[in-house]
Design an enzyme around this catalytic site. Structure first.
Site, PDB file in Angstrom:
ATOM      1  N   GLY A  83      15.655  31.222 -53.500  1.00 59.99           N
ATOM      2  CA  GLY A  83      17.077  31.320 -53.245  1.00 59.99           C
ATOM      3  C   GLY A  83      17.559  30.118 -52.462  1.00 59.99           C
ATOM      4  O   GLY A  83      18.626  29.565 -52.721  1.00 59.99           O
ATOM      5  N   ALA A  84      16.729  29.707 -51.494  1.00 66.56           N
ATOM      6  CA  ALA A  84      17.041  28.549 -50.674  1.00 66.56           C
ATOM      7  C   ALA A  84      15.798  28.189 -49.875  1.00 66.56           C
ATOM      8  O   ALA A  84      14.837  28.959 -49.827  1.00 66.56           O
ATOM      9  CB  ALA A  84      18.219  28.836 -49.737  1.00 66.56           C
ATOM     10  N   MET A  85      15.823  27.022 -49.231  1.00 61.58           N
ATOM     11  CA  MET A  85      14.683  26.569 -48.435  1.00 61.58           C
ATOM     12  C   MET A  85      15.183  25.820 -47.216  1.00 61.58           C
ATOM     13  O   MET A  85      16.020  24.932 -47.312  1.00 61.58           O
ATOM     14  CB  MET A  85      13.765  25.668 -49.283  1.00 61.58           C
TER      15      MET A  85
ATOM     16  N   ASN B  49      14.507  23.439 -45.217  1.00 62.00           N
ATOM     17  CA  ASN B  49      14.100  22.091 -44.823  1.00 62.00           C
ATOM     18  C   ASN B  49      14.975  21.600 -43.676  1.00 62.00           C
ATOM     19  O   ASN B  49      16.200  21.699 -43.729  1.00 62.00           O
ATOM     20  CB  ASN B  49      14.229  21.138 -46.008  1.00 62.00           C
TER      21      ASN B  49
ATOM     22  N   HIS C  71      20.801  32.756 -42.995  1.00 54.85           N
ATOM     23  CA  HIS C  71      19.337  32.859 -42.959  1.00 54.85           C
ATOM     24  C   HIS C  71      18.703  31.480 -42.780  1.00 54.85           C
ATOM     25  O   HIS C  71      17.827  31.284 -41.928  1.00 54.85           O
ATOM     26  CB  HIS C  71      18.848  33.502 -44.252  1.00 54.85           C
ATOM     27  N   GLU C  72      19.152  30.522 -43.579  1.00 51.06           N
ATOM     28  CA  GLU C  72      18.564  29.183 -43.506  1.00 51.06           C
ATOM     29  C   GLU C  72      18.865  28.497 -42.183  1.00 51.06           C
ATOM     30  O   GLU C  72      17.996  27.839 -41.597  1.00 51.06           O
ATOM     31  CB  GLU C  72      19.067  28.321 -44.669  1.00 51.06           C
TER      32      GLU C  72
ATOM     33  N   GLU D 236      10.198  34.709 -41.352  1.00 50.61           N
ATOM     34  CA  GLU D 236      11.103  35.215 -42.381  1.00 50.61           C
ATOM     35  C   GLU D 236      11.760  36.535 -41.988  1.00 50.61           C
ATOM     36  O   GLU D 236      12.919  36.784 -42.313  1.00 50.61           O
ATOM     37  CB  GLU D 236      10.362  35.362 -43.709  1.00 50.61           C
TER      38      GLU D 236
END
Length: 970
Positions: A349-351, A353, A385-386, A408
């Site tokens: 969904g996303a990362m 970084n 969240h990210e 997480e």
């Protein structure tokens, strides 16, 4: 967020779990390199600690050699890297997209060794003049030993460098390499994404390093505790822009191999883990924050999407969320910029970084004219969240992957706090119960579940690491941290987080370090706990599962037991805590008095739990991670209250809060599935829904009734079930028709807008008069004018499905054309689901073939589409035959390891409830075990367990359900 379970929002009832992509592929080398490798001899360590020559081997046999272990030795520590990469965005003569690069790493010797072991996977190396794959020099006047030989251990993904002398402790060295790799489309490491703009194919070079794929991009010490500073330089075509974790320092024109390029250098990163490294080379454009903000925020994506305003919402909410987390953590955002990039092809969904967050398009882009509330909610929660990870995970990082749950689970929990700050009118924090707690409950009730945290030596291989990116890690992690924050209070919890981040900034921790900091803060507060935070929480994270607490209001007796959805399942995994928990119980009585109590043993007697004629309700607002059962008399009193007046108020408090109305339904149905209470009691919790208008109770009921649809939609029970539910949903359908002026307006409250979707979806599913006509009317209007879609964005998912189901090839073909033409990812996803609803078997078979053709359906969407089709009662057997016939081809072509195949197995076996289906599933398990594939076993084991439970449940309950439903219609 990490990759795992922030995959795109599930549609309908088909998918409920978030997932992640596994990073591993079969190591493939050129013929020249293979020949060179075979020339090298493998070496072994003798008793003196030096390395001697040994016989060559290619597949590590069980041994004690450091290169045959999956963990790096503790002899070397990287300090900083200099990495230069040049990805080719056009194919070479062989049709391959490649990249070339150079990498140097400054490393310090911690313990004497004459071995350098560094991660490398799927890279070919240029030999030095000395005929080695690397060059070693000393730093600070240190002389470096000579390299005797280098070789590669494919299974453990190491380059091994043998030196003629030992490195000196405390001295630093420079290891330099030149290499070449493939910029493949496997969505891992350094890979390519592509899209079409104005009829022209555009290629993007991008990354996904988590968990173990940084080694696919350049040689590195690819473990989270091996933090270092990264100096990056990217070489790229003149029409492109390059992004990385750090801010651009400058771009210059260069010429290499007669090609004119741009070379962009970046500010060195903060000290960080390899899995957080990212770089993107593209023709994307951007929007950015004003100069008034102290952090540069940029939203990047396809030119068409950015210019049409799809990135505006993300830009508007990013800075408020960053500021919220700065205040929440009481710690300044550690970077000068926050780039967020929407990628056409992205497996997760996303990362998170650091400084360069990457997303699926539907996780970052929102179109106010075309996208739904669900799309908007998904964007804001994923962004939150990210951004939560920028501190918790990036600034302070787990030492090893066995503590992934803390990263997480924490980000999943606080994402609702950040989203609530950005959208304060939504009351989004309440959705945690549906989206995290209940989701975790479902998986954690299986004997094939696993503890949140395990020993480091139990999580070694890349495949073992990838399997941790699951519902337990994300959703249970969020649920238990929410519970911890509740009984500590949010202020104590947040202060402990600040102290934790302050002490361990730029370093690595284990989960007990957080307990220590929270304990120190709690000691200064007035919060009285029955034991230390470590003693309380270890019971929740070191053993799988959760308890069902049974309260006898006649005697005041309280007891707990390990809740298992399959009552005859045997738990073979031992627990140091004997599957007992320290349970924080909150409760209220119909007399409006409230209380709390800790249950520390299997059973206890607590006088205030006696109620007389009052009803008692426990686990207020579902803050605790446990289910609740009562004596029969208390169940009756709760049902009577719901039926007579579920919203009656005493003083200023609602007698049964809305979250608990959803909890009563969810607990009752799951207790019935576990044979703890009678199934008819669970069904009776839905009778009051005739009067219920709130979203959370209805959503909870629909999710649980979905199990009845799965088990009975091929049996004679289905008709009476439809009749009963049609009567219950009719008032809700009429309610929304009235308050929306015959579907022409949007309900004013956010939660009502969500429940309107339930009203139409359930009405059409159960045959409420006028529903099917409504959806077909909207769809037909769209077919007449494809450039003007009249369907309300919130209702598109339901309308597409029902209209295509009621139609034929004309409706399906139109939907497919709109899917292929869509430039909005969220819209394409809705159509992807809607197309699965057709009742024509030949269309479903055609669609199945499309799903594994990347020219028709993107690889990132293939598993979703297949599972959507399996949710169709007609499509399910077609999918099962399709996957069994093609599982080797699918897993090889998609090269997505355990998560891709596991996602398919979980989705397509949900209906299984016969001995024949069980035998087929067991046969597939045997076929896979006999093959060379090692992934998917956990998903198959869970599917077998669920199927066995389904068989027993149907056998025990089918007649009772049929009789009860028949009685309701008389």
């Amino acid at each position: 967020m990490g990759k795992g379970f922030y995959i795109s929002r599930p549609l309908g009832f088909v998918l409920c779990g978030l997932g992640i992509v596994a990073m591993l592929t079969i190591f493939s080398l050129s013929v020249v390199y293979t020949k060179e490798k075979r020339k090298n001899q493998v070496t072994a360590i003798n008793e003196t600690g030096m390395v001697t020559t040994a016989a060559p081997h290619t597949t590590p046999a069980p041994s004690n050699e450091p290169w045959d272990k999956y963990r790096l030795p503790d002899t070397l520590l990287p300090e900083y890297y200099n990495v230069t990469l040049w990805p080719r965005l056009v194919p070479d003569e062989q049709g391959m997209y490649i990249f070339t690069g150079t990498s140097g790493v400054a490393l310090t010797c911690i313990k004497e060794t004459n071995l350098i072991i560094i991660h490398s996977n799927k890279l070919n190396y240029t030999l030095t003049l000395e005929n080695h794959h690397a060059k070693l020099t000393g730093l600070g006047g240190t002389s470096a030993p000579a390299i005797l030989k280098t070789w590669f251990q494919t299974q453990t993904q190491f380059m091994v460098i043998l030196l003629n002398e030992k490195l000196e402790v405390g001295k630093s060295y420079w290891l330099y390499m030149e290499f070449r790799g493939e910029l493949s489309d496997d969505l891992a490491g350094f890979y390519r994404s592509q899209y079409t703009e104005n009829g022209v194919k555009k290629v993007v070079a991008t990354t996904q390093m988590q968990a173990t794929a940084a080694r696919n991009a350049f040689p590195c010490f690819d473990e989270p505790s091996m933090k270092a500073v990264f100096h990056l330089t990217l070489q790229h075509p003149p029409e492109t822009v390059a992004l990385a974790n750090g801010m651009e320092l400058g771009t210059e024109s260069i010429t290499i191999e007669d090609k004119k390029l741009l070379q962009t250098r970046f500010k060195p990163t903060e000290k960080m883990s390899t899995y957080l490294l990212a770089f993107v080379i593209s023709e994307f454009t951007k929007i950015q924050s004003s100069e008034k903000t102290n952090v540069l925020i940029r939203i990047w994506g396809r030119k068409e999407a950015i210019e049409s305003g799809q990135g505006d919402y993300a830009l508007n909410v990013t800075f408020p969320i960053l500021k919220y987390f700065e205040n929440y953590y009481n710690t300044t955002y550690p970077l000068s910029k926050s780039d967020q990039v929407a990628l056409p092809d992205f497996a997760a969904g996303a990362m998170e970084n650091w400084g360069l967050v990457t997303y699926r398009e539907q996780s970052l882009f929102y179109d106010p004219k075309e996208s739904s509330n669900g799309d908007k909610e998904w964007v804001v929660t994923v962004i939150a969240h990210e951004l939560a990870h920028m501190w918790f995970g990036n600034l302070v990082t787990m030492r090893w992957w066995n503590d992934l749950w803390l990263n997480e689970g924490f980000a999943s929990y606080v994402s609702y706090l950040g989203a609530d700050y950005a959208e304060p009118t939504w009351n989004i924090k309440d959705l945690m119960v549906l989206q995290q707690v209940q989701r975790a409950f479902a998986v954690d009730a299986l004997v094939s579940s696993h503890p949140l945290s395990s020993r480091e030596d139990e999580v070694i291989t890349p495949d073992q690491i990838s399997q941790l990116f699951d519902t337990i890690t994300y959703s249970k992690g969020a649920a238990v941290l929410r519970m911890l924050s509740e009984f500590l209070t949010e202020s104590v919890f947040a202060k402990g987080l600040h102290n934790y981040l302050h002490e361990y900034a730029y370093s690595n921790t284990v989960y007990t370090d957080l307990w220590k900091k929270l304990q120190e803060v709690n000691a200064d507060s007035r919060i009285q706990l029955p034991a230390s935070i470590k003693e309380i929480m270890n019971r929740w994270i070191l053993q799988m599962g959760y308890p069902v607490v049974t309260i006898d209001t006649r005697t005041g007796n309280i007891s707990q037991q390990h809740f298992l959805i399959h009552p005859e399942a045997v738990v073979e995994k031992p627990s140091d805590y004997n599957y007992e928990w320290f349970v924080p119980i909150t409760w209220m009585k119909s007399g409006s008095n409230m209380g709390q109590h800790w249950l520390l043993t299997k059973t206890a007697l607590y006088e205030p739990m006696k109620t007389g004629t009052d009803w008692l309700l426990a686990n207020l607002n579902v803050m605790g991670y446990y289910r609740v059962n009562y004596d029969p008399q208390n169940w009756e009193r709760l049902l009577t209250q719901l039926t007579t007046d579920h919203k009656v108020r005493l003083s200023i408090k609602a007698v049964i809060p809305v979250l608990n109305r959803g909890q009563i339904i969810d607990d009752a149905f799951n207790l019935a599935r576990a044979q703890i209470i009678n199934i008819t009691l669970a069904l009776r919790t839905t009778k009051y829904l005739l009067k219920e208008k709130e979203y959370i109770p209805w959503e909870s009921a629909i999710r649980n009734l979905q199990y009845f649809f799965l088990m009975f939609d091929r049996t004679e029970v289905y008709g009476p079930l439809q009749t009963y539910l049609r009567r219950n949903v009719q008032p809700l359908f009429d309610h929304f028709q009235n308050i929306t002026s015959n579907w022409t307006q949007k309900p004013p409250r956010y939660m009502d807008q969500s429940n309107q979707i339930n009203a139409i979806s359930m009405a059409c599913r159960t045959g409420v008069k006028g529903c099917s006509e409504l959806t077909r009317m909207w769809y037909r209007q769209w077919m007449k004018n494809p450039d003007s879609n009249p369907i309300p964005p919130n209702l598109k998912n339901t309308v597409y499905c029902n209209a295509i189901a009621a139609g034929g090839v004309e409706e399906w073909d139109f939907g497919w054309q709109m899917f292929k033409k869509s430039t909005i990812a969220a819209e394409a996803e809705k159509l992807l689901y809607g197309l699965s609803c057709t009742k024509e078997p030949w269309l479903l078979n055609r669609y199945l073939e499309f799903t594994i053709d990347p020219k028709q359906v993107r690889k990132q969407d293939a598993a979703f589409a297949i599972v959507y089709i399996s949710g169709n009662v007609i499509g399910q057997p077609l999918v099962w035959d399709f996957v069994r016939a093609k599982w080797e081809q699918i897993t090889k072509d998609y090269d997505d390891g355990s998560f891709f195949f596991g996602r398919l197995i979980q989705g397509i076996t949900k209906k299984f409830s016969t001995e024949f289906e069980l035998k087929q599933l067991q046969r597939l398990k045997e076929d896979i075990a006999a093959s060379s594939f090692s992934f998917g076993t956990q998903a198959i084991e869970q599917a077998i367990e669920k199927t066995k439970a389904n068989i027993k449940w149907v056998s025990k309950n089918k007649a009772q359900v049929m009789n009860w439903l028949t009685e309701q219609s008389t």
